[in-house]
Design an enzyme around this catalytic site. Structure first.
Site, PDB file in Angstrom:
ATOM      1  N   ASN A 261       0.859  -1.176   0.000  1.00 55.04           N
ATOM      2  CA  ASN A 261       0.000   0.000   0.000  1.00 55.04           C
ATOM      3  C   ASN A 261       0.903   1.236   0.000  1.00 55.04           C
ATOM      4  O   ASN A 261       1.840   1.317   0.801  1.00 55.04           O
ATOM      5  CB  ASN A 261      -0.858  -0.037   1.272  1.00 55.04           C
TER       6      ASN A 261
ATOM      7  N   GLU B 135      -2.770  -1.027 -20.160  1.00 51.75           N
ATOM      8  CA  GLU B 135      -4.021  -1.554 -20.725  1.00 51.75           C
ATOM      9  C   GLU B 135      -5.047  -0.433 -20.899  1.00 51.75           C
ATOM     10  O   GLU B 135      -5.675  -0.285 -21.936  1.00 51.75           O
ATOM     11  CB  GLU B 135      -4.640  -2.611 -19.798  1.00 51.75           C
ATOM     12  N   TYR B 136      -5.226   0.368 -19.838  1.00 52.78           N
ATOM     13  CA  TYR B 136      -6.171   1.472 -19.877  1.00 52.78           C
ATOM     14  C   TYR B 136      -5.856   2.423 -21.017  1.00 52.78           C
ATOM     15  O   TYR B 136      -6.721   2.851 -21.754  1.00 52.78           O
ATOM     16  CB  TYR B 136      -6.097   2.290 -18.582  1.00 52.78           C
ATOM     17  N   GLU B 137      -4.561   2.762 -21.116  1.00 52.35           N
ATOM     18  CA  GLU B 137      -4.135   3.768 -22.073  1.00 52.35           C
ATOM     19  C   GLU B 137      -4.456   3.347 -23.500  1.00 52.35           C
ATOM     20  O   GLU B 137      -4.983   4.139 -24.286  1.00 52.35           O
ATOM     21  CB  GLU B 137      -2.625   3.972 -21.914  1.00 52.35           C
TER      22      GLU B 137
ATOM     23  N   ASP C 122      -6.206   6.081  -9.586  1.00 51.57           N
ATOM     24  CA  ASP C 122      -7.606   6.401  -9.285  1.00 51.57           C
ATOM     25  C   ASP C 122      -7.757   7.921  -9.103  1.00 51.57           C
ATOM     26  O   ASP C 122      -7.067   8.514  -8.275  1.00 51.57           O
ATOM     27  CB  ASP C 122      -8.001   5.678  -7.988  1.00 51.57           C
TER      28      ASP C 122
END
Lengths: 221, 221
Positions: free
Chosen positions: A103, A200-202, A125
């Site tokens: 974290n 992946e998002y990009e 996020d």
């Protein structure tokens, strides 16, 4: 990203001591020892399914990489991705990458001051509600943690598709007196930059023609 | 903005010695003397038709304002606008504003070091071709001029509708070690900020729903 842990995921991870670090605080101050060399250590905070950090490790064997995320299921997917990338290069081992369960709040318990040379923040996020501003990974309280963990050549490379997170981050880096450079308000405007490894998002966002925002910040300036 | 000078424009301007300064270099180091007080001096570089600087002068009588542009025809329009704003306030005089004919290249010949307290850059020409980058009013070579002309409380307030100019400017301010704050990637997103005086261009863009980019930079930080 919240994912339901598959049964046995933890057992799968525990067997991969060559690639997965479940208790990173044990290595504080000894990460170079773990890698077995003195090369720079680059970490991605929030690696997701691990596509970016796996490809980076394959493309840059002279760098030590760490991919961090909180969720066992993501560590499992990341480990599969990393082994696949290196398999394609003809190697049964992943020589320069560890996937770390951790974290970001506890960064100071995992790394000695100056132990890292680069931090990647990819599509973190955005926590759009202002009451959650403190959870954004570019909040000044996190930037202070990054400054401590990075060495004098340290850099932070940040990209996001969120206009509001990018705007927040520009102000946050500026307030924290971190010098920025290579600020881009539309990373893939001119052409798809093949030298930059996409997450992946990009890849999805670029395919939809949405702008990607990016900046670098440097420590020793 | 290029405008054909109307015949007699220069004569109209020459008569307005209470409002229009055609040879600003003569006042270098003596602007506070010209205003007749020691209040801060705020200048808009490239005032266009003068709506912004006229309204600012009307709204903030405790500040000394200068509006600068290169073209006589704009100075004439600006002078009409300024007199109209003050007329509406019941004054036949414009007590806290001068309109200045000048080129930003020559800023150092017009102002002593530290003579200004704030510079406004509103919708400056984006000069989109890279070969013209040096003409952009946020190029580091201009930022160095601004630093010299501003005092220790000095600020630069910059807004534009040009994404490419704003991106260039973020990097330019950062490279010039000017600390930024209040960076906005969509100034009027939440609501039309009534406390901010809009330029002619801006009102048009906001009406079309286009984003306005804005930042402030501070000198003495």
């Amino acid at each position: 990203m919240r994912l339901r842990g598959k049964k046995h995921t933890i057992e799968v991870l525990e067997k991969q001591t060559d690639l997965v670090i479940l208790e990173p605080a044990k290595w504080k101050g000894r990460w170079h020892e773990l890698f077995g060399n003195d090369r720079p250590i680059h970490i991605e905070l929030g690696m997701g399914k691990g596509q970016f950090i796996s490809r980076m490790s394959g493309n840059n064997p002279e760098i030590n990489y760490l991919g961090m995320d909180m969720y066992d299921e993501l560590l499992r997917k990341g480990s599969e991705k990393a082994r696949r990338v290196w398999k394609e290069k003809g190697s049964d081992e992943v020589p320069n990458l560890f996937l770390v369960r951790g974290n970001v709040e506890l960064l100071g318990e995992m790394f000695e001051d100056g132990e890292l040379e680069r931090i990647y923040l990819n599509f973190s996020d955005p926590w759009p509600k202002s009451k959650h501003a403190k959870r954004r990974l570019t909040h000044p309280r996190f930037l202070e943690k990054y400054k401590r963990a990075l060495n004098e050549k340290g850099e932070i490379h940040f990209k996001t598709d969120s206009l509001s997170l990018f705007e927040f981050s520009l102000n946050s880096f500026s307030d924290s007196l971190l010098q920025m450079r290579s600020i881009s308000l539309d990373l893939h405007r001119d052409e798809l930059r093949e030298d930059l490894v996409l997450t992946e998002y990009e890849a999805k966002f670029v395919g939809q023609g949405k702008p990607i925002y990016r900046l670098e910040a440097v420590i020793g300036s």
